[in-house]
Design an enzyme around this catalytic site. Structure first.
Site, PDB file in Angstrom:
ATOM      1  N   LEU A  53       0.868  -1.174   0.000  1.00 47.36           N
ATOM      2  CA  LEU A  53       0.000   0.000   0.000  1.00 47.36           C
ATOM      3  C   LEU A  53       0.905   1.223   0.000  1.00 47.36           C
ATOM      4  O   LEU A  53       1.981   1.206   0.620  1.00 47.36           O
ATOM      5  CB  LEU A  53      -0.902   0.045   1.239  1.00 47.36           C
ATOM      6  CG  LEU A  53      -2.002  -1.012   1.388  1.00 47.36           C
ATOM      7  CD1 LEU A  53      -2.719  -0.827   2.733  1.00 47.36           C
ATOM      8  CD2 LEU A  53      -3.003  -0.928   0.245  1.00 47.36           C
ATOM      9  N   ASP A  54       0.489   2.287  -0.678  1.00 51.52           N
ATOM     10  CA  ASP A  54       1.248   3.524  -0.641  1.00 51.52           C
ATOM     11  C   ASP A  54       1.355   4.012   0.794  1.00 51.52           C
ATOM     12  O   ASP A  54       0.482   3.749   1.625  1.00 51.52           O
ATOM     13  CB  ASP A  54       0.558   4.612  -1.482  1.00 51.52           C
ATOM     14  CG  ASP A  54       0.526   4.280  -2.968  1.00 51.52           C
ATOM     15  OD1 ASP A  54       1.355   3.460  -3.412  1.00 51.52           O
ATOM     16  OD2 ASP A  54      -0.326   4.843  -3.668  1.00 51.52           O
ATOM     17  N   ARG A  55       2.398   4.774   1.063  1.00 51.19           N
ATOM     18  CA  ARG A  55       2.630   5.268   2.425  1.00 51.19           C
ATOM     19  C   ARG A  55       1.425   6.038   2.967  1.00 51.19           C
ATOM     20  O   ARG A  55       1.019   5.874   4.117  1.00 51.19           O
ATOM     21  CB  ARG A  55       3.874   6.163   2.446  1.00 51.19           C
ATOM     22  CG  ARG A  55       4.240   6.653   3.842  1.00 51.19           C
ATOM     23  CD  ARG A  55       5.544   7.410   3.847  1.00 51.19           C
ATOM     24  NE  ARG A  55       5.929   7.780   5.209  1.00 51.19           N
ATOM     25  CZ  ARG A  55       7.098   8.302   5.536  1.00 51.19           C
ATOM     26  NH1 ARG A  55       8.005   8.512   4.603  1.00 51.19           N
ATOM     27  NH2 ARG A  55       7.369   8.614   6.791  1.00 51.19           N
ATOM     28  N   ARG A 153      -5.224   6.039  -7.999  1.00 52.81           N
ATOM     29  CA  ARG A 153      -4.929   7.470  -8.071  1.00 52.81           C
ATOM     30  C   ARG A 153      -4.821   7.946  -9.519  1.00 52.81           C
ATOM     31  O   ARG A 153      -5.345   9.011  -9.875  1.00 52.81           O
ATOM     32  CB  ARG A 153      -3.630   7.753  -7.310  1.00 52.81           C
ATOM     33  CG  ARG A 153      -3.723   7.427  -5.831  1.00 52.81           C
ATOM     34  CD  ARG A 153      -2.359   7.334  -5.169  1.00 52.81           C
ATOM     35  NE  ARG A 153      -1.686   8.616  -5.132  1.00 52.81           N
ATOM     36  CZ  ARG A 153      -0.458   8.775  -4.658  1.00 52.81           C
ATOM     37  NH1 ARG A 153       0.227   7.724  -4.189  1.00 52.81           N
ATOM     38  NH2 ARG A 153       0.097   9.970  -4.648  1.00 52.81           N
TER      39      ARG A 153
END
Length: 240
Positions: A53-55, A153
């Site tokens: 997962l992205d930060r 995104r």
């Protein structure tokens, strides 16, 4: 730091990742704590990273406790046999309210670390469905069938609705109450504190078949910061 466990058996542990936390250690600054390191400290042995997962993204993430489970889960993800659901707060009213985005994604040719839609990219699919809408924002559920970097995104920005607070694919501006409350009076002595200043994206649910054939569903509720934005939108920006 105590990490909330959503599911656990002899082979897997599924946790609720806090926003802002790295999944694996930073290559350049190993002093920043990562979720993988914290779990290894808790369990006292190596933990296998199954997916990322992205930060800035919070929510459901799975780790394997042994090599056999890691191979099994990696194959499930690779073969698109894991149902992956997300919730995101996006800019604007999304019309139509349900749809599928299948634009291919590739690395940006000049901006390192960013992605872009392109016919030259890898096939990607994101389904979306609006949960709630207001004049300037929408809460949207996403289901992704592929796992491209920054997929949601990039895809949602490609149809004109970037994720709120997304500094890569949107304006990166924090979510302020003054933007939706007409008669907002800020305290004169201090600057307005944003309701949200991180990527408004949350991994809400994973569904898959475990190694013993049982169906596993792991869910994480919308976190407090995004929930606060939804509450204020319902209060000051009438749903449409």
């Amino acid at each position: 730091m105590k990490i909330e466990k959503l599911y656990e058996d002899d082979n897997l542990v599924i946790v609720n990742k806090p926003a802002g936390m790295l999944v694996i250690p930073d290559r350049f600054d190993t002093s920043i704590p990562s979720l993988n390191q914290l779990l290894e400290q808790q369990y006292g042995h190596h933990m296998y990273v199954v997916h990322r997962l992205d930060r800035g993204t919070s929510g459901v993430i799975c780790f394997a406790k042994n090599e056999e489970a890691h191979k099994y889960m990696s194959a499930l993800f690779q073969e698109h046999k894991v149902e992956k659901y997300y919730l995101g707060l996006v800019g604007g009213r999304v019309i139509p309210e349900t749809g599928t985005i299948e634009t291919a994604i590739m690395e940006h040719p000049t901006k390192k670390g960013r992605m872009v839609t392109s016919k030259k990219g890898k096939a990607s699919r994101t389904d979306y469905a609006v949960i709630e809408q207001w004049p300037l924002y929408s809460l949207v559920q996403f289901r992704i069938y592929t796992g491209r970097t920054h997929q949601i995104r990039v895809h949602i920005q490609s149809i004109g609705h970037p994720i709120v607070c997304d500094e890569f694919y949107g304006d990166g501006k924090p979510f302020l109450l003054s933007a939706i409350k007409k008669k907002y009076n800020a305290p004169q002595s201090e600057e307005e504190r944003p309701l949200l200043n991180r990527l408004a994206l949350h991994a809400s649910k994973l569904v898959f078949t475990g190694m013993d054939g049982t169906k596993i569903t792991a869910e994480a509720p919308l976190p407090k910061d995004i929930s606060a934005c939804v509450s204020q939108l319902n209060k000051w920006a009438k749903p449409v």
